[in-house]
Design a protein around this motif. Structure first.
Motif, short mmCIF file in Angstrom:
data_model
loop_
_atom_site.label_atom_id
_atom_site.label_comp_id
_atom_site.label_asym_id
_atom_site.label_seq_id
_atom_site.Cartn_x
_atom_site.Cartn_y
_atom_site.Cartn_z
N GLY A 118 -16.23 3.27 -10.75
CA GLY A 118 -15.59 4.48 -11.22
C GLY A 118 -15.32 4.40 -12.71
N THR A 119 -14.41 5.23 -13.15
CA THR A 119 -14.05 5.24 -14.56
C THR A 119 -12.59 5.67 -14.69
N ALA A 141 -8.66 4.29 -6.47
CA ALA A 141 -10.09 4.00 -6.39
C ALA A 141 -10.35 2.60 -5.84
N VAL A 142 -9.50 1.66 -6.17
CA VAL A 142 -9.66 0.29 -5.67
C VAL A 142 -9.17 0.18 -4.23
N ASP A 143 -7.95 0.63 -3.96
CA ASP A 143 -7.33 0.40 -2.66
C ASP A 143 -7.85 1.33 -1.56
N TYR A 149 -10.71 3.74 -2.06
CA TYR A 149 -12.15 3.97 -2.13
C TYR A 149 -12.96 2.67 -2.06
N GLY A 150 -12.32 1.55 -2.32
CA GLY A 150 -13.05 0.29 -2.28
C GLY A 150 -13.98 0.07 -3.47
N PHE A 151 -13.63 0.65 -4.61
CA PHE A 151 -14.49 0.49 -5.79
C PHE A 151 -14.55 -0.97 -6.21
N ARG A 152 -15.73 -1.37 -6.70
CA ARG A 152 -15.96 -2.75 -7.11
C ARG A 152 -15.84 -2.95 -8.60
N GLY A 153 -15.76 -1.87 -9.38
CA GLY A 153 -15.67 -1.99 -10.83
C GLY A 153 -15.50 -0.63 -11.48
N PHE A 154 -15.41 -0.65 -12.82
CA PHE A 154 -15.22 0.57 -13.60
C PHE A 154 -16.06 0.51 -14.87
N LYS A 155 -16.42 1.70 -15.38
CA LYS A 155 -17.23 1.79 -16.59
C LYS A 155 -16.45 2.57 -17.66
N LEU A 156 -16.50 2.08 -18.89
CA LEU A 156 -15.93 2.77 -20.03
C LEU A 156 -16.98 2.88 -21.11
N ASN A 208 -14.49 9.92 -9.97
CA ASN A 208 -14.27 8.88 -8.98
C ASN A 208 -14.35 9.43 -7.56
N ARG A 209 -13.76 10.59 -7.37
CA ARG A 209 -13.80 11.22 -6.04
C ARG A 209 -15.24 11.57 -5.67
#
Length: 319
Positions: free
Chosen positions: A133-134, A148-150, A152-159, A116-117
């Motif tokens: 991110g993940t 990551a959300v707050d 980094y502003g990530f819009r989603g995650f993958k698993l 994520n970083r």
């Protein structure tokens, strides 16, 4: 250390070793490399598509990507875009994929936070990048997901349930899923049992999971292949559930043999299916899946939804 770009092939070259997965037309394979003028560009203009959004494209640190490619080499799965990241970005642009996700995944503890970083530090200013991110079942999971959300502003995650041997029903993931459900953050999940099954890829695990988080925005990778019809049945019950087309409507049959009947699912749920490519780890040029979908019997409006509008609405991208 793995060799970099150690067997880039031209559009007319193929490995002499057969893939472990079959082709629909083994004597007439699609191009492996981009044409100078990709063949789908006139089709985009025909259907009024200024660009494409790819909901399933992968970005890893180079040393991780090379290890992934080494695995693919072991099953003679050719990589069309075995290039450095700058070149791969140029390939996306050339193919008019203006927006794309930065999908990656962890297969062990203490890996996800670093990924994520890396995504944030490397692509926070990358034009068109939809930061994904993940996470992985571990003590700090919820904390670094929130960061990551707050921050980094990530819009989603993958698993990836097969690679990570990931059971979506694990209790130590419940607080993270509940948080993402509340924040309406999408998840792209590879939970189907193709191209390879895993201990937790059967749809029975996914059903238990989605029952617990019915309002979680989930995009099922590969339309759930090879359990496409089983996943399609769930669309009626869960309005936030979606599918992506990654490696489904192609001549490389790693995710299933019968493809044309799946077009009926897209016609029935035209707002719930998104274009995905699996870039860069595909054994054909990007034009192949794009042309196959745009030359299909799908209606013009549905084609525009799948290639652009559905993902634009999901991520709030202005057209």
């Amino acid at each position: 250390m793995l060799p970099c770009c150690h067997h880039i092939l031209s559009s007319n070259e193929r490995s002499s070793h057969p893939s472990s997965f079959p082709w629909k037309h083994p004597d007439n394979l699609p191009p492996l490399r981009d044409e100078e003028f990709p063949s789908h560009i006139p089709l985009l203009e025909k259907y009024g598509l200024p660009f494409i959004i790819d909901i399933h494209s992968h970005f890893f640190p180079e040393y991780v990507m090379k290890r992934i490619w080494k695995w693919f080499d072991g099953v003679n799965w050719e990589i069309a875009y075995r290039e450095n990241e700058v070149q791969r970005m140029e390939s996306l642009s050339k193919n008019r994929i203006r927006y794309f996700t930065t999908l990656n995944y962890a297969h062990k503890e203490r890996m996800a936070e670093g990924l994520n970083r890396w995504v944030f530090e490397t692509h926070k200013n990358t034009e068109g990048a939809i930061l994904f991110g993940t996470f992985f079942p571990e003590e700090a999971c919820l904390d670094y997901t929130k960061r990551a959300v707050d921050e980094y502003g990530f819009r989603g995650f993958k698993l990836h349930c097969e690679v990570g041997r990931l059971d979506l029903t694990r209790s130590d993931l419940s607080s993270t899923f509940a948080y993402l459900e509340k924040r309406k953050i999408p998840l792209v999940i590879h939970s189907g049992d193709a191209p390879l099954p895993g201990p937790y890829t059967n749809i029975r695990y996914f059903k238990t999971f989605i029952e617990r988080y019915p309002e979680l925005k989930v995009i099922v990778a590969h339309m759930g292949a090879s359990e496409v019809w089983e996943y399609a049945e769930l669309l009626e019950m869960y309005p936030e559930l979606r599918l992506d087309t990654t490696m489904v409507f192609v001549d490389f049959l790693a995710t299933g043999m019968e493809q044309d009947p799946y077009l009926k699912i897209i016609e029935r749920y035209p707002d719930r299916v998104h274009f995905g490519s699996d870039f860069p780890n595909i054994p054909y040029a990007l034009s192949h899946p794009i042309c196959n979908l745009l030359n299909s019997p799908l209606s013009d409006e549905v084609k525009r939804n799948v290639m652009l509008h559905n993902s634009a609405r999901l991520f709030g991208i202005s057209l």
